[in-house]
Design an enzyme around this catalytic site. Structure first.
Site, PDB file in Angstrom:
ATOM      1  N   HIS A  78       0.830  -1.220   0.000  1.00  0.00           N
ATOM      2  CA  HIS A  78       0.000   0.000   0.000  1.00  0.00           C
ATOM      3  C   HIS A  78       0.855   1.257   0.000  1.00  0.00           C
ATOM      4  CE1 HIS A  78       0.223   0.991   4.368  1.00  0.00           C
ATOM      5  NE2 HIS A  78       0.227  -0.313   4.562  1.00  0.00           N
ATOM      6  N   ASP A  83       6.279   0.575   6.566  1.00  0.00           N
ATOM      7  CA  ASP A  83       4.820   0.486   6.390  1.00  0.00           C
ATOM      8  C   ASP A  83       4.336   1.601   5.489  1.00  0.00           C
ATOM      9  OD1 ASP A  83       2.209  -0.281   6.654  1.00  0.00           O
ATOM     10  OD2 ASP A  83       1.954   0.518   8.667  1.00  0.00           O
ATOM     11  N   GLU A 103      -4.799   1.938   2.557  1.00  0.00           N
ATOM     12  CA  GLU A 103      -4.930   0.781   3.447  1.00  0.00           C
ATOM     13  C   GLU A 103      -5.101   1.238   4.896  1.00  0.00           C
ATOM     14  OE1 GLU A 103      -3.736  -2.310   6.274  1.00  0.00           O
ATOM     15  OE2 GLU A 103      -2.731  -0.413   5.956  1.00  0.00           O
ATOM     16  N   GLU A 104      -4.384   2.309   5.259  1.00  0.00           N
ATOM     17  CA  GLU A 104      -4.307   2.669   6.673  1.00  0.00           C
ATOM     18  C   GLU A 104      -5.634   3.100   7.277  1.00  0.00           C
ATOM     19  OE1 GLU A 104      -2.041   1.894   8.442  1.00  0.00           O
ATOM     20  OE2 GLU A 104      -0.121   1.950   7.419  1.00  0.00           O
ATOM     21  N   ASP A 159       3.257  -6.392   3.378  1.00  0.00           N
ATOM     22  CA  ASP A 159       2.871  -5.285   4.261  1.00  0.00           C
ATOM     23  C   ASP A 159       3.204  -5.615   5.712  1.00  0.00           C
ATOM     24  OD1 ASP A 159       1.834  -2.957   5.288  1.00  0.00           O
ATOM     25  OD2 ASP A 159      -0.253  -3.584   5.169  1.00  0.00           O
TER      26      ASP A 159
HETATM   27 ZN   LIG Z   1       0.712  -1.313   6.299  1.00  0.00          ZN
END
Ligand SMILES: [Zn+2]
Length: 461
Positions: free
Chosen positions: A283, A295, A329-330, A357
């Site tokens: 992501h 991340d 995504e977050e 991820d």
């Molecule tokens: Zn992530």
């Protein structure tokens, strides 16, 4: 019973030097060696990640950084000369932190500043901040046992640490993250006016770790923030010494109207089944104060690299191979949902999707979500990965962004790196490029390329 016998048969083949039936083990072994050699001696992912983290920087959905990240990765794919690159439109939530938060503990005559960060999706405090007596709890049961009488008008402090005895730190995270996601609403139902949550990290430090929270419908909406783990330890100690300990916090976050954004997709066309797809992805969004190196900048650049390695080694895929940078995504998963919706409406058959991820650390395996037969087939390739320290093909698996593809029966794989240090950096301002090991990052991208190659060549059925 039949399946067990089938697995045993595969194991027996393994002991004679053939780990799977009717395949050219020798040729695959040589090609996978080339993938790793190329990744480790001539890889591109580390420099892409340097740019993504340092030139683009933080890239929360809806932000200018996210828009730059879309452009940057599209250009990287163009420069890597994939057959095709395109953007997929997606409307995303647009939450902004605003000015930096403030917080201090008041205990007797002491007034001590502590580091906090608004949780993603949280509202601001009222102007001038919120101050109240703090009630510490370890879980929702304890909170409910206190009842409205003891909670009303207070700030609830959720202080259950991630369990340090879990070897898989993602299990420890799962065991604690309900406090962050749902704590504010649980506290608000009992009349609390704010929620402070211990940061989701396995170590003691002064860096608050943010992450998304959501308001339960019907519950009053109160502000919520993460406190650093050292701050949490201090607050807990002061409450034990003085039950009248108060906390003040002020934050300025707000949710703006949804904003247009994009998934970024690069592809190599399949020579036999161009309308069948194998995806590798990560992501593209990160939290607003984080470079998002682990991340999930790592997963993005590893995905582009996985497809590039196969292309530059001259591999001609049977199926179309895609690298997908999912947006949001977050705090919404809108990119993953939009991708699966588009695949469904265009009747794109997705054979498998692989997500990275879990940080750019040394790869140890792949989790696989599929039928027992599909899992057995993938597990039968174990011997090809063993030389690279990758021993676990099966347990765990998938990924948030590729999850929505499950509805069309796609086999979902998640790259599983060593998880010990991931939560040192997760959702925090220290998730920076300098914490990335070039070799570890490259091993992950190569592992994804190897898995993609085997799935393309042999399928998953
Ligand atoms: Zn992530």
């Amino acid at each position: 019973m039949k399946k067990t016998l089938f697995s045993l048969a595969l194991l027996a083949l393994g002991s004679t030097g053939m780990t799977y039936a009717q395949t050219d083990y020798q040729a695959d072994s040589v090609f996978i060696r080339q993938i790793f050699n190329s990744a480790l001696s001539d890889g591109r992912s580390y420099e892409w990640l340097r740019d993504l983290t340092q030139k683009v920087g933080p890239r929360l959905s809806g932000s200018e950084g996210a828009a730059k990240a879309v452009e940057y990765t599209r250009d990287a794919i163009v420069n890597a000369k994939f057959d095709n690159v395109f953007l997929q439109n997606v409307m995303v939530p647009h939450w902004v932190r605003g000015a930096k938060e403030k917080a201090y503990i008041i205990s007797g005559k002491q007034k001590i500043n502590v580091p906090i960060a608004a949780l993603g999706g949280s509202v601001a405090t009222p102007k001038g901040g919120t101050k109240a007596k703090v009630i510490e709890v370890k879980n929702f049961q304890e909170l409910r046992a206190l009842g409205t009488e003891k909670v009303k008008g207070k700030i609830v402090f959720f202080n259950r640490p991630m369990d340090p005895t879990k070897i898989n730190t993602f299990e420890a995270y799962s065991g604690a993250v309900d406090q962050r996601g749902a704590g504010a609403s649980e506290a608000a139902k009992l009349g609390a006016i704010g929620a402070i949550v211990r940061s989701m990290t396995t170590r003691l430090d002064d860096t608050p770790h943010t992450g998304s929270m959501r308001y339960a419908s019907g519950a009053p909406i109160i502000p919520a923030a993460a406190i650093s783990t050292n701050g949490a330890e201090l607050l807990s100690k002061l409450i034990k010494e003085n039950a009248d300990t108060e906390i003040f916090f002020e934050q300025f976050s707000e949710t703006l109207p949804d904003a247009p954004s994009h998934n970024v997709i690069g592809e190599l066309k399949g020579s036999q089944n161009p309308a069948q797809y194998i995806v590798v992805g990560g992501h593209l969004d990160s939290w607003d104060f984080a470079q998002g190196a682990h991340d999930d900048g790592s997963g993005c650049v590893q995905s582009i690299e996985a497809v590039r390695l196969l292309k530059d080694l001259g591999y001609k895929p049977k199926n179309t191979l895609r690298a997908v940078m999912f947006m949001n995504e977050e705090n919404g998963l809108r990119g993953g949902v939009a991708y699966a919706d588009s695949a469904k409406s265009k009747k794109e058959k997705h054979i498998a999707a692989i997500e990275s991820d879990r940080g750019g650390f040394t790869p140890l395996g792949f989790g696989v979500v599929g039928t027992p037969a599909q899992k057995a087939k993938i597990a039968s390739w174990s011997k090809l990965f063993a030389a690279y320290g990758i021993h676990e093909l099966g347990p765990g698996g998938g990924g948030a962004d590729i999850g929505p593809l499950a509805q069309q029966g796609t086999v979902l794989l998640g790259l599983i790196p060593d998880s010990q240090r991931y939560f040192d950096y997760h959702h925090a301002s220290n998730d920076t490029f300098d914490t990335i090991s070039k070799r570890e990052l490259e091993l992950g991208g190569a592992a994804m390329a190897a898995m993609m190659y085997l799935i393309d060549k042999y399928g998953v059925e």
